[in-house]
Design a protein around this motif. Sequence first.
Motif, PDB file in Angstrom:
ATOM      1  N   ARG A 108       0.751  -1.282  -0.005  1.00 41.46           N
ATOM      2  CA  ARG A 108       0.093  -0.024   0.051  1.00 41.46           C
ATOM      3  C   ARG A 108       0.974   1.167  -0.064  1.00 41.46           C
ATOM      4  NH1 ARG A 108      -4.924  -0.090  -1.145  1.00 41.46           N
ATOM      5  NH2 ARG A 108      -5.804  -1.211   0.656  1.00 41.46           N
ATOM      6  N   GLU A 111       2.326   1.703  -3.423  1.00 48.86           N
ATOM      7  CA  GLU A 111       1.326   2.211  -4.228  1.00 48.86           C
ATOM      8  C   GLU A 111       1.044   3.748  -4.176  1.00 48.86           C
ATOM      9  OE1 GLU A 111      -2.757   0.159  -5.523  1.00 48.86           O
ATOM     10  OE2 GLU A 111      -2.988   0.974  -3.461  1.00 48.86           O
ATOM     11  N   HIS A 299      -4.389   8.966   0.138  1.00 53.79           N
ATOM     12  CA  HIS A 299      -4.358   7.445   0.518  1.00 53.79           C
ATOM     13  C   HIS A 299      -5.228   6.654  -0.791  1.00 53.79           C
ATOM     14  CE1 HIS A 299      -5.020   3.471   2.212  1.00 53.79           C
ATOM     15  NE2 HIS A 299      -4.353   3.951   3.368  1.00 53.79           N
TER      16      HIS A 299
END
Length: 354
Positions: A108, A111, A299
């Motif tokens: 995550r 990314e 996010h």
Amino acid sequence: MLVRLRKNVPEPERAAVLALAGELGYAVRALEPRRELLELSGRGAPDHRSRFEDLAGIEAILDAGEARERFQRAPLAPDTLVQVGSGRFGAGHVTVIAGPCAVEDEARLLEIARGVRAHGATVLRGGAYKPRTSPYSFQGSRERGLEMLARVKLETGLAVVTEVLDTRDVEAVAEVADLIQIGSRNMANSALLSEVGRLRKPVLLKRGFSATLREFCLAAEYVLAGGNPHVVLCERGIRGFDPSTRNVLDVGAVAALKRMTHLPVIVDPSHAAGRADLVRALARAGLAAGADGIMVDVHTAPSEAHCDGHQAISLEEFAHVTADARALASLDGKRLSTLVESARIESTCVELAR
Ligand code: PEP
Ligand code: MN
């Protein structure tokens, strides 16, 4: 230095002021018949103002003159430029920091890092140690988080900012961080400030949510007095009465700080707003007020974030934020840092050094 004594100051208190002036090598001249306004001539030093302020007989320091603290702007002196990897803060440079509130898992983080890099961030944010209001909330992935940050930094070429909460972790955090964050809750933690003052690594100091600007600047002074001149200040909102926003972004503080200090000032619109839909507007407001950068929570799956998911913006929204930053920087004659631009600067430096 120009000082005002208390009205009808008792003789022992006046004597203590004169004694300190003598000890510090000042010649004293009373400027009016009641002898409550004193001109002190001599070589000032950054600690003198506080030493006088501690005396009971002093009403106010009206002009510190040469006894200027290190954070203070001196006439004609240039702004401080703080370089963090490819990012430049201050002296005509604007940098965008972005990333998750907390480091969660590595895939995550990578990314998000790739995403924010593609849209103009030069510094990646992500807390490994998290200062949470409740002891039962996610406290961060700690050492594992630092390791993830180190690998993602290597993979993406982004510099990294991450927070340190405890003097015992300063060394480990400094090994990974290009910019060491001292958060709002620790702004007045003098032991921690002194510890990062011993480093020569940039420090991002966030304003305490009820700190005055002088208190904020004096917190920075702890780092500067330790010999570390690389301090970036961050306005992240102060306590208000209205729960519509998490905090109140103090844009007046940004403009005022730029007058008080030569240090770069950035804003964190995410922790100020506490909600994603206001982040872009607050980022624009901060930059318009003169900020030298922004730090934004981004996010790729806010609903799965371990903390502060509701204030994290998507990559798509982040693209708008960096476009705004570029436009606002150029309006002010400033430059937005990019990875490419900085690589060029670095190679120029290398050539000059040969
Ligand atoms: C943060 O930036 O992750 C953070 C905890 O912010 P603040 O210290 O401003 O609350
Ligand atoms: Mn947060």
